[in-house]
Motif scaffolding. Sequence first.
Motif, PDB file in Angstrom:
ATOM      1  N   ILE C   4       0.880  -1.168   0.000  1.00 44.66           N
ATOM      2  CA  ILE C   4       0.000   0.000   0.000  1.00 44.66           C
ATOM      3  C   ILE C   4       0.917   1.216   0.000  1.00 44.66           C
ATOM      4  O   ILE C   4       1.804   1.327   0.853  1.00 44.66           O
ATOM      5  N   ASN C  44      -3.156   7.452  -3.011  1.00 43.63           N
ATOM      6  CA  ASN C  44      -3.056   6.097  -2.441  1.00 43.63           C
ATOM      7  C   ASN C  44      -3.048   5.072  -3.579  1.00 43.63           C
ATOM      8  O   ASN C  44      -3.846   5.191  -4.512  1.00 43.63           O
ATOM      9  N   GLY C  78       3.929   0.652   2.591  1.00 44.76           N
ATOM     10  CA  GLY C  78       3.914  -0.303   3.684  1.00 44.76           C
ATOM     11  C   GLY C  78       3.648  -1.701   3.199  1.00 44.76           C
ATOM     12  O   GLY C  78       2.861  -1.914   2.276  1.00 44.76           O
ATOM     13  N   GLN C  85      -4.352  -6.441   3.924  1.00 38.84           N
ATOM     14  CA  GLN C  85      -5.045  -5.201   4.276  1.00 38.84           C
ATOM     15  C   GLN C  85      -5.252  -4.370   3.007  1.00 38.84           C
ATOM     16  O   GLN C  85      -4.381  -4.327   2.143  1.00 38.84           O
ATOM     17  N   LEU C  87      -6.785  -0.573   1.141  1.00 42.52           N
ATOM     18  CA  LEU C  87      -6.940   0.863   1.383  1.00 42.52           C
ATOM     19  C   LEU C  87      -8.167   1.115   2.261  1.00 42.52           C
ATOM     20  O   LEU C  87      -8.119   1.888   3.217  1.00 42.52           O
ATOM     21  N   LYS C  90      -7.851   0.245   6.054  1.00 45.49           N
ATOM     22  CA  LYS C  90      -7.060   1.170   6.872  1.00 45.49           C
ATOM     23  C   LYS C  90      -7.922   2.327   7.370  1.00 45.49           C
ATOM     24  O   LYS C  90      -7.864   2.710   8.530  1.00 45.49           O
ATOM     25  N   VAL C  91      -8.725   2.889   6.476  1.00 42.41           N
ATOM     26  CA  VAL C  91      -9.574   4.016   6.858  1.00 42.41           C
ATOM     27  C   VAL C  91     -10.675   3.534   7.812  1.00 42.41           C
ATOM     28  O   VAL C  91     -10.947   4.165   8.838  1.00 42.41           O
ATOM     29  N   SER C  93     -10.784   1.080   9.877  1.00 44.09           N
ATOM     30  CA  SER C  93     -10.265   0.732  11.190  1.00 44.09           C
ATOM     31  C   SER C  93     -10.186   1.949  12.126  1.00 44.09           C
ATOM     32  O   SER C  93     -10.513   1.863  13.308  1.00 44.09           O
ATOM     33  N   VAL C  94      -9.801   3.080  11.588  1.00 45.79           N
ATOM     34  CA  VAL C  94      -9.754   4.309  12.399  1.00 45.79           C
ATOM     35  C   VAL C  94     -11.167   4.847  12.637  1.00 45.79           C
ATOM     36  O   VAL C  94     -11.515   5.268  13.737  1.00 45.79           O
ATOM     37  N   GLU C  95     -11.993   4.779  11.603  1.00 45.34           N
ATOM     38  CA  GLU C  95     -13.357   5.324  11.736  1.00 45.34           C
ATOM     39  C   GLU C  95     -14.149   4.574  12.803  1.00 45.34           C
ATOM     40  O   GLU C  95     -14.961   5.177  13.517  1.00 45.34           O
ATOM     41  N   LYS C  97     -12.930   3.284  15.541  1.00 42.33           N
ATOM     42  CA  LYS C  97     -12.474   3.805  16.839  1.00 42.33           C
ATOM     43  C   LYS C  97     -13.094   5.175  17.135  1.00 42.33           C
ATOM     44  O   LYS C  97     -13.325   5.523  18.287  1.00 42.33           O
TER      45      LYS C  97
END
Lengths: 100, 100, 100, 100
Positions: C4, C44, C78, C85, C87, C90-91, C93-95, C97
């Motif tokens: 990525i 990205n 990465g 994993q 694109l 990744k987004v 996973s944060v959203e 939280k």
Amino acid sequence: MKVIADLCLVPLGVGISVSPHIAECQRILRAANLKHVMHAYGTNIEGEWDTVFGAIKRCHEAIHAMGVPRISTDLRFGTRTDREQTLDDKVRSVEEKLRT
Amino acid sequence: MKVIADLCLVPLGVGISVSPHIAECQRILRAANLKHVMHAYGTNIEGEWDTVFGAIKRCHEAIHAMGVPRISTDLRFGTRTDREQTLDDKVRSVEEKLRT
Amino acid sequence: MKVIADLCLVPLGVGISVSPHIAECQRILRAANLKHVMHAYGTNIEGEWDTVFGAIKRCHEAIHAMGVPRISTDLRFGTRTDREQTLDDKVRSVEEKLRT
Amino acid sequence: MKVIADLCLVPLGVGISVSPHIAECQRILRAANLKHVMHAYGTNIEGEWDTVFGAIKRCHEAIHAMGVPRISTDLRFGTRTDREQTLDDKVRSVEEKLRT
């Protein structure tokens, strides 16, 4: 908070020779009494957070004042709370592994 | 001085899941009223220089306070004096070229 | 090996408008069938290592062929061996939280 | 196509000491006969595009083979068609401006 940074500043709209602008930036880092070491793709900087970022702001301001309309910068920076570390420590730590 | 930045913060020494720390950083950007857009390898940020860099400092402080001993960040940032530009302008400008 | 990446390419020596060159690069990524998402400070890219880096090389070649004498690129990338994993992962996973 | 690059590789999920992995990467660059100079926040590399990017791929593979589950790298790289330039040229060019 101490920071170790690596600054790579790219002036746009002034042709392909960027060394006069990079030189101006080196003068600003020196005037700020920041430990700094230039290499072929940036400059290592070591110091207190506010001193380092204050100097970087003055670099952008000074380069615009030289007539550069646009600047694109890439900055790496690291902080750590486990122990103090200097520019020299980082390089030495790898060099020791290479010797063994 | 306005700045457009892209922040990619990597917490070290806490395993491989970094999303809780990135989420904390998003909360700090929101609390600072900074326009920001997350993507898969960083977060675009738009604002006044001191506001942007103040928030980034608080991100490092907050993530260390979560127990992260070491942070390595890559930050791209651009300033320009020829005209104002927003996050949306930058993307739109390329999309227009792609249409023709 | 999947990678990525986030590509930020800066053409030098052609004035301050870089969108025609970025647009050319988007066309190359599309022709390579690489999943890619543009944002305000880069693009990205998700794919196999050799496909991704092959396309990036063609971007540099094509932009030089457009008459650009110098290109300075910043690339984040990465790889991971623990799991696949994307694109979107990744987004997301944060959203997740941020919602709690 | 010649390239001048600066490689900053961050291993994740292995604690905070990353020097063994950086040392492994130095060995790979040496084995590839690439001119390279380490500094405190990365390594300058000079060579032909395919040789440079081939070595960087082997760095990621070797570090994963050492048990590192995740790697996040920041790479700067520049190409130019107007003239040949070496690592030494880039530094010398700024140092000359500083002397005057």
